[in-house]
Design a protein around this motif. Structure first.
Motif, PDB file in Angstrom:
ATOM      1  N   SER A 188     -14.006  -0.210  -7.211  1.00 48.37           N
ATOM      2  CA  SER A 188     -14.298  -1.607  -6.724  1.00 48.37           C
ATOM      3  C   SER A 188     -15.315  -2.245  -7.856  1.00 48.37           C
ATOM      4  CB  SER A 188     -15.398  -1.444  -5.447  1.00 48.37           C
ATOM      5  OG  SER A 188     -16.195  -0.613  -5.590  1.00 48.37           O
ATOM      6  N   GLN A 228      -3.129  -6.440 -14.508  1.00 48.41           N
ATOM      7  CA  GLN A 228      -1.365  -5.787 -14.812  1.00 48.41           C
ATOM      8  C   GLN A 228      -0.814  -6.272 -16.255  1.00 48.41           C
ATOM      9  OE1 GLN A 228       1.216  -6.710 -11.280  1.00 48.41           O
ATOM     10  NE2 GLN A 228       2.872  -6.405 -11.958  1.00 48.41           N
ATOM     11  N   TYR A 244      -9.681  -7.763 -12.915  1.00 47.31           N
ATOM     12  CA  TYR A 244      -8.601  -6.825 -11.789  1.00 47.31           C
ATOM     13  C   TYR A 244      -7.655  -7.838 -12.221  1.00 47.31           C
ATOM     14  CZ  TYR A 244     -10.469  -2.757 -10.214  1.00 47.31           C
ATOM     15  OH  TYR A 244     -11.120  -1.570 -10.281  1.00 47.31           O
ATOM     16  N   ASP A 245      -7.810  -9.550 -11.874  1.00 47.13           N
ATOM     17  CA  ASP A 245      -6.189 -10.893 -12.013  1.00 47.13           C
ATOM     18  C   ASP A 245      -5.897 -10.535 -13.132  1.00 47.13           C
ATOM     19  OD1 ASP A 245      -8.735 -11.423 -13.293  1.00 47.13           O
ATOM     20  OD2 ASP A 245      -8.447 -13.268 -12.958  1.00 47.13           O
ATOM     21  N   ARG A 247     -10.743  -5.222  -2.151  1.00 51.23           N
ATOM     22  CA  ARG A 247     -10.396  -4.064  -3.003  1.00 51.23           C
ATOM     23  C   ARG A 247      -9.049  -4.568  -4.164  1.00 51.23           C
ATOM     24  NH1 ARG A 247     -11.904   1.457  -1.611  1.00 51.23           N
ATOM     25  NH2 ARG A 247     -12.371   2.087  -3.821  1.00 51.23           N
ATOM     26  N   HIS A 248      -8.857  -3.720  -4.903  1.00 49.60           N
ATOM     27  CA  HIS A 248      -7.650  -3.246  -5.738  1.00 49.60           C
ATOM     28  C   HIS A 248      -6.962  -1.867  -5.781  1.00 49.60           C
ATOM     29  CE1 HIS A 248      -8.943  -7.356  -7.239  1.00 49.60           C
ATOM     30  NE2 HIS A 248      -7.501  -7.504  -7.606  1.00 49.60           N
ATOM     31  N   TRP A 296      -6.662   3.389  -4.134  1.00 49.08           N
ATOM     32  CA  TRP A 296      -7.127   2.266  -4.730  1.00 49.08           C
ATOM     33  C   TRP A 296      -7.995   2.218  -6.066  1.00 49.08           C
ATOM     34  CZ3 TRP A 296      -6.125  -1.245  -1.001  1.00 49.08           C
ATOM     35  CH2 TRP A 296      -6.589  -0.663   0.118  1.00 49.08           C
ATOM     36  N   ILE A 351      -0.673  -3.575 -10.191  1.00 56.30           N
ATOM     37  CA  ILE A 351      -2.090  -4.156  -9.355  1.00 56.30           C
ATOM     38  C   ILE A 351      -1.686  -4.910  -8.858  1.00 56.30           C
ATOM     39  CG2 ILE A 351      -4.683  -4.042 -10.169  1.00 56.30           C
ATOM     40  CD1 ILE A 351      -3.350  -2.177 -11.652  1.00 56.30           C
ATOM     41  N   VAL A 352      -2.689  -4.994  -7.329  1.00 61.04           N
ATOM     42  CA  VAL A 352      -2.391  -5.150  -6.250  1.00 61.04           C
ATOM     43  C   VAL A 352      -3.026  -5.480  -5.260  1.00 61.04           C
ATOM     44  CG1 VAL A 352      -1.356  -4.964  -3.736  1.00 61.04           C
ATOM     45  CG2 VAL A 352      -0.118  -4.076  -5.819  1.00 61.04           C
ATOM     46  N   ARG A 353      -3.543  -6.287  -5.324  1.00 63.30           N
ATOM     47  CA  ARG A 353      -5.122  -6.980  -4.043  1.00 63.30           C
ATOM     48  C   ARG A 353      -4.630  -6.595  -2.903  1.00 63.30           C
ATOM     49  NH1 ARG A 353     -10.218  -9.735  -5.170  1.00 63.30           N
ATOM     50  NH2 ARG A 353     -10.594 -11.150  -3.358  1.00 63.30           N
ATOM     51  N   THR A 399       1.116  -1.191   0.097  1.00 61.87           N
ATOM     52  CA  THR A 399       0.082  -0.188  -0.064  1.00 61.87           C
ATOM     53  C   THR A 399       0.964   1.272  -0.032  1.00 61.87           C
ATOM     54  OG1 THR A 399      -0.248  -0.376   2.309  1.00 61.87           O
ATOM     55  CG2 THR A 399      -1.898  -0.924   1.005  1.00 61.87           C
TER      56      THR A 399
END
Length: 634
Positions: free
Chosen positions: A573, A582, A578-579, A601-602, A570, A595-597, A410
């Motif tokens: 949503s 990136q 989202y997977d 949230r991502h 963020w 792109i982080v989960r 984050t």
């Protein structure tokens, strides 16, 4: 034949000069380089030509001198609009925004073009000049493609064929025109003359096609050029403001990336500047040329010297730190021996790096201790919330608190000094994971007063991969036990301190450790306050631009107490898939960004080192908007 050979050499030289002028213009006609460099690139060939004419032909009259120099001036200014247009097309295709400065440049070059074509002696055919610019730009584009050898061959072949066809067409047209006027066949293209013309065309085209590749190799593989690049960037920092510098790249490349790639993921692995590559290679060559002498006679003194310079920069005594491969290796060293018993507790928070969590989970499981996970409150409004949440997870059984200096998923800057002081009052040991904090944050270990600290030098300090350190406070050093047992010191020396055990851990490449002082020296070239202001202001710019996406929200409030040169936002949503986002950004736009989960949230985490500017952020935002809209509609 002798004359022909000399003439061909002259043509080759002219081709090299043209390619050099084109390379200067192509590199300088870029908003990211700055007006000073553009002016220098435009005036340099004119000044050099004037000097050459004055020294080579001192008896030229003023009129003849002006006529000769006007050819060079027209060559420069007739090609200038072509490179402006090519650059703007590149920027529009990559998603960058057009600035007011771009409009100014367009009007300027059009005015210059009008001046040149109407006030100077006409000695350059504008169509011929544009014809030679085309192969240069095509070769420059082909060099960046995934199959450069194939495209270069195609560019050369097509350029040659087009020129040959154009020449043949002109010959046919001219002959027909003269015949229609009763002059008969005046020009006849035979095999010999065609071969001679072909050689002349090759002499012109070869430098135009090959010089872009040569120039790139010069930048990447020449030590003196990398030093020049550093000096020029230092000058750029000295005369530019932080707000202005976020729109510019260094004058010359300090890092080497594919020009088609937008690399916004410095936080994952860092990136080694060109000059440090040379430094590391020189150390490797010393070892490769005589391994026995380097490893048994020179290594230890070099290791101690490098450690001393790192310790001074970190603000601690040399005997309190030791090199290790990275922060993960340092954390493993601490976890291996830290005194834990059954029912003891180790506290972490939910923003910690996954590998660190695995390390301490295994350690706690081995001794039947408990790993406590504290959830930080979201949204955050005050740094004190973080301190309070961590302290609330501690009790009389807590032996150690582990926290990131800057969180990896984050990008939040934790108030480590406050956390450490509060834990010290409660008699709880503190361990900080700081890979993202080196260079980003100005801190000294003696004032932080923590028990353990570990970090990777290859991230923001930009040392080579495999360079890190672990810090152990003196009150813990007597309990230290190495996770890997080897010689420590080479015979006849014996390990006398805890850090000695981490000197010789087995045969390996030590060049990454020994290059760390050069990394510190590299960043000492730039004003530290201005570098911090520039990179943080760019991170703020990224945060603002990303938050313009409908549904996007900042992870933290704005301010230097919350984030440094890396920022998280963020993402909306209500978007699926989202997977794969990136990977799509990479495959379709050559943008490298994580792109982080996190939880349910991502977020997108953007790094803003020296080689990134505001136009890269604009491209990311535009491509994200496009992808999210496509995904939603699908």
């Amino acid at each position: 034949m002798y004359f022909d050979q000399i003439y061909l050499l002259q043509l080759l030289g002219v081709g090299c000069l043209l390619a050099t002028v084109f390379a200067l213009l192509r590199s300088a006609i870029d908003l990211q380089k700055g007006a000073l460099i553009e002016a220098a690139a435009v005036t340099l060939p004119i000044l050099v030509s004037a000097l050459f004419l004055a020294t080579r032909y001192p008896i030229l009259s003023s009129r003849d001198f002006g006529n000769a120099l006007s050819t060079v001036i027209q060559t420069v200014f007739l090609t200038l609009p072509v490179f402006v247009v090519a650059r703007l097309v590149e920027r529009l295709r990559s998603g960058e925004h057009i600035q007011i400065a771009d409009i100014f440049r367009i009007t300027t070059v059009v005015s210059l073009l009008f001046f040149v074509t109407t006030n100077l002696v006409v000695s350059v055919d504008i169509f011929v000049m544009l014809f030679f610019v085309g192969p240069f730009l095509a070769a420059d584009w082909a060099r960046q493609s995934s199959k450069p050898s194939f495209y270069l061959a195609m560019v050369f072949t097509l350029s040659f064929l087009v020129l040959a066809i154009a020449f043949a067409a002109e010959n046919v047209w001219y002959t027909a025109s003269m015949q229609s006027r009763g002059f008969g066949t005046v020009l006849n293209l035979d095999v010999a003359s065609a071969f001679e013309i072909s050689l002349q065309l090759i002499a012109y085209l070869l430098p135009l096609i090959l010089l872009p590749t040569f120039f790139e190799r010069l930048v990447v593989r020449t030590r003196w050029f990398s030093k020049l690049a550093t000096r020029m960037t230092r000058l750029q920092f000295a005369i530019g403001s932080a707000s202005d510098l976020i729109y510019k790249r260094p004058v010359f490349e300090l890092w080497h990336f594919d020009r088609n790639v937008t690399y916004l993921n410095h936080g994952s692995f860092g990136a080694v500047p060109n000059t440090l590559r040379f430094d590391q290679q020189r150390i490797r060559e010393r070892c490769d040329n005589e391994p026995m002498n380097f490893l048994t006679r020179e290594l230890e003194s070099s290791w101690f010297d490098a450690r001393f310079k790192l310790a001074v920069w970190l603000g601690t005594a040399p005997e309190n730190i030791a090199f290790c491969e990275n922060a993960t290796a340092g954390m493993n060293e601490i976890a291996y021996w830290f005194p834990l018993s059954k029912d003891d507790e180790v506290v972490m928070n939910d923003h910690e790096y996954g590998a660190v969590r695995r390390i301490w989970q295994r350690r706690c499981d081995a001794v039947r201790a408990k790993l406590v996970n504290v959830k930080l409150p979201m949204p955050l409004n005050s740094p004190q919330q973080i301190t309070d949440a961590i302290l609330a997870g501690c009790n009389e059984r807590t032996r150690l608190v582990i926290a990131s200096h800057i969180t990896s998923p984050t990008a939040i800057l934790l108030p480590v000094a406050n956390i450490c002081a509060q834990l010290r009052e409660r008699g709880i040991a503190s361990c900080f994971d700081g890979p993202h904090a080196l260079l980003q944050e100005q801190f000294k270990l003696y004032s932080l007063n923590c028990d353990f600290y570990t970090a990777s030098c290859h991230k923001w300090l930009c040392a080579p991969l495999g360079s890190g350190f672990v810090y152990v406070d003196p009150r813990w050093q007597s309990q230290f036990q190495p996770a890997r047992l080897s010689w420590g010191r080479l015979n006849p020396a014996k390990p006398a301190t805890w850090s000695d055990e981490l000197l010789w851990t087995g045969s390996r490449d030590w060049s990454a450790y020994l290059t760390v002082p050069q990394a510190i020296k590299f960043f000492s070239n730039f004003d530290r306050e201005k570098l911090d202001s520039r990179n943080h202001e760019l991170a703020c710019y990224a945060r603002r631009r990303l938050c313009e996406i409908p549904g996007a929200e900042p992870v933290t409030p704005e301010g230097r107490e919350w984030f440094g040169w890396m920022v998280g936002v963020w993402l909306p949503s209500d978007y699926p898939h989202y997977d794969t986002l990136q990977q799509r950004l990479w495959q379709r736009y050559r943008i490298e960004v994580p792109i982080v989960r996190f939880g349910d949230r991502h977020l997108v985490r953007v790094s803003c080192p020296l080689y990134i500017n505001a136009h890269d952020i604009d491209k990311l935002v535009l491509c994200l908007v496009k992808e999210l809209q496509v995904t939603k509609s699908a």
